[in-house]
Design a protein around this motif. Structure first.
Motif, short mmCIF file in Angstrom:
data_model
loop_
_atom_site.label_atom_id
_atom_site.label_comp_id
_atom_site.label_asym_id
_atom_site.label_seq_id
_atom_site.Cartn_x
_atom_site.Cartn_y
_atom_site.Cartn_z
N ASP A 21 2.26 9.66 5.14
CA ASP A 21 3.00 10.00 3.91
C ASP A 21 3.34 8.99 3.02
O ASP A 21 3.74 8.99 1.94
N GLY A 22 2.27 7.88 3.01
CA GLY A 22 1.98 6.83 2.08
C GLY A 22 3.32 5.83 2.25
O GLY A 22 3.60 4.93 1.48
N LEU A 23 4.09 6.17 3.25
CA LEU A 23 5.56 5.13 3.04
C LEU A 23 5.31 4.30 4.51
O LEU A 23 6.65 3.81 4.79
N LYS A 24 4.28 4.10 5.17
CA LYS A 24 4.43 3.38 6.46
C LYS A 24 4.97 1.89 6.08
O LYS A 24 5.88 1.47 6.97
N TYR A 25 4.56 1.38 5.19
CA TYR A 25 4.85 -0.12 4.83
C TYR A 25 6.40 -0.07 4.39
O TYR A 25 7.14 -1.13 4.72
N TYR A 26 6.77 0.48 3.58
CA TYR A 26 8.10 0.54 2.83
C TYR A 26 8.94 0.83 3.94
O TYR A 26 10.09 0.42 3.93
N PRO B 120 0.65 -1.24 -0.03
CA PRO B 120 -0.11 0.10 -0.01
C PRO B 120 0.85 1.15 -0.02
O PRO B 120 1.90 1.38 0.64
N TYR B 121 0.57 2.22 -0.97
CA TYR B 121 1.29 3.35 -1.06
C TYR B 121 0.69 4.59 -0.88
O TYR B 121 1.05 5.84 -1.38
N LEU B 122 -0.82 4.57 -0.51
CA LEU B 122 -1.64 5.79 -0.88
C LEU B 122 -1.91 6.42 0.79
O LEU B 122 -1.87 5.87 1.56
N THR B 123 -1.91 7.97 0.57
CA THR B 123 -2.44 8.53 2.04
C THR B 123 -3.90 8.48 2.07
O THR B 123 -4.54 8.35 1.04
N PRO B 124 -4.34 8.58 3.30
CA PRO B 124 -5.92 8.58 3.39
C PRO B 124 -6.51 9.75 2.61
O PRO B 124 -7.68 9.56 1.98
N ALA B 125 -6.02 10.85 2.48
CA ALA B 125 -6.44 11.98 1.61
C ALA B 125 -6.56 11.55 0.34
O ALA B 125 -7.44 11.95 -0.52
N GLU C 61 7.10 -0.72 -6.12
CA GLU C 61 6.07 0.09 -6.96
C GLU C 61 5.74 1.25 -6.07
O GLU C 61 5.51 1.05 -5.03
N ILE C 62 6.02 2.29 -6.39
CA ILE C 62 5.40 3.56 -5.97
C ILE C 62 4.53 4.65 -6.56
O ILE C 62 4.24 4.53 -7.94
N ASP C 63 4.03 5.47 -5.75
CA ASP C 63 3.38 6.60 -6.41
C ASP C 63 4.56 7.67 -6.97
O ASP C 63 5.50 7.81 -5.97
#
Ligand SMILES: C[S@@+](CC[C@H](N)C(=O)[O-])C[C@H]1O[C@@H](n2cnc3c(N)ncnc32)[C@H](O)[C@@H]1O
Length: 342
Positions: free
Chosen positions: A269-274, A243-248, A296-298
């Motif tokens: 920041d969408g980077l919690k898992y990485y 997962p790489y998206l933010t809640p917003a 894979e990234i945004d």
């Protein structure tokens, strides 16, 4: 009602509800209900449909109008030319993720990955972290099964996910593509004799994917502690479409509202898992020769991701690949042993 009229009505409804590709969606859903190709629909526009078919089709159109992806309604999605079962428990495989399969194939074929003493033999461990439908690792297992012919080569396919319902779908897909068995059975009429390793015909090949439940690499780290799971001198390729998206970002993307939040949401920041994955990689023992992590990234995360890698794995080399739309999509991280804790 005739096929042509049913289609006109459906396209009109989908257009009114601002569905981006009304004609295409209407045709795919009708061919799904009729269990026929789209060519059939064009060839027989005057074919009269029964009331029950028209009613079932109307239900599908309503689901689409409510925002469900086409793939959830039909129950399958094509990825890398292969058909995959999907449902609401897994992310719908995206075309841009095919880039990860291309690059993993390139890495697997790289002569630098050949064993020093094995005359072209390869010992590679591929780990798909956050496997979802299993589309990445299953495509690779299927493709490499036919391409790597050296019987001394050993490729292990592992996949993890935190979601048990997602793993159930991934296992179903592995079975569909005949990569669910850990070891290929010996050829018919021959018994496998493990003492006779020189007899190439009788040597079993690993081609099945092993699915593990748990947080990122944790289940893998537990597995390699078991003595029978001998993995030394294997080159590692970690594949991660986490997962790489933010809640917003999720809130502002109407098309992804039906997909599982566990497959999308990665914190502020969408980077919690990485961030967590890189910390786990750092803890890997140096016995396990590390090579690549493909993430894979945004595209908007490129700079932040590079900074994160420099902080956690300072000696790693990073290459960013663009997808077919020209957007930064894949980080290829080359991780030397000196990055790992001793
Ligand atoms: C973006 S989806 C990608 C799915 C699939 N690899 C693909 O490319 O279509 C992310 C996947 O990571 C899984 N996931 C989320 N958090 C996880 C965690 N902490 N450990 C392992 N998997 C996780 C989700 O369940 C989901 O299946």
């Amino acid at each position: 009602m005739a096929i042509s009229q049913v289609l006109i009505n459906a396209v009109e409804k989908l257009k009114q509800e601002k569905i981006p590709t009304p004609r295409l969606d209407a045709e795919i859903l009708l061919s799904h209900i009729l269990k026929k190709s789209r060519e059939y629909i064009y060839t027989y526009p005057n074919y009269k449909l029964s009331k029950s078919i028209v009613a079932r089709y109307a239900l599908c159109v309503t689901r689409r109008i409510k925002g469900e992806p086409i793939a959830y309604i039909t129950g399958h999605k094509e990825f890398y030319g292969l058909n995959f079962f999907v449902n609401k428990n897994v992310l719908v495989p995206r075309p841009e993720t095919e880039l990860m399969v291309d690059e993993a194939l390139r890495a697997a074929h790289n002569p630098a990955n050949a064993l020093q003493n094995g005359a072209g033999a390869q010992r590679i461990t591929l780990i798909d972290v956050g496997t979802g439908s299993g589309c990445i690792i299953i495509s690779l297992a299927k493709l490499l099964k036919n391409k790597i012919r050296n019987p001394k080569s050993e490729i292990r396919y592992l996949a993890t996910d935190i979601s048990k319902p997602a793993l159930a779908i991934a296992k179903k897909n592995a079975k569909l593509h005949h990569v669910d068995k850990q070891i290929n059975p010996a050829p018919l009429g021959q018994s496998y004799n493990k003492n006779n390793v020189n007899d190439n015909k009788k040597l079993p090949q690993r081609c099945g994917v092993k699915f593990l439940h748990g947080n990122l690499l944790e289940p893998f780290l537990k597995l390699i502690k078991k003595p029978k799971f001998k993995i030394q001198n294997s080159k590692f390729i970690i594949l991660a479409n986490l997962p790489y998206l933010t809640p917003a970002q999720i809130k502002n993307s109407p098309s992804i509202q039906c997909e599982p939040k566990i497959a999308l949401n990665a914190g502020h920041d969408g980077l919690k898992y990485y961030r967590e994955l890189f910390k786990q990689i750092k803890k890997l023992n140096t016995l396990y020769v590390m090579r690549y992590a493909l993430c894979e990234i945004d595209p908007r995360q490129t700079v932040m991701l590079k900074q994160l890698i420099k902080k956690i794995l300072p000696k790693a080399k990073i290459q960013i690949k663009k997808d077919l739309s020209g957007l930064n999509r894949l980080a290829i991280i080359n991780i030397p042993n000196s990055c790992l804790s001793r």
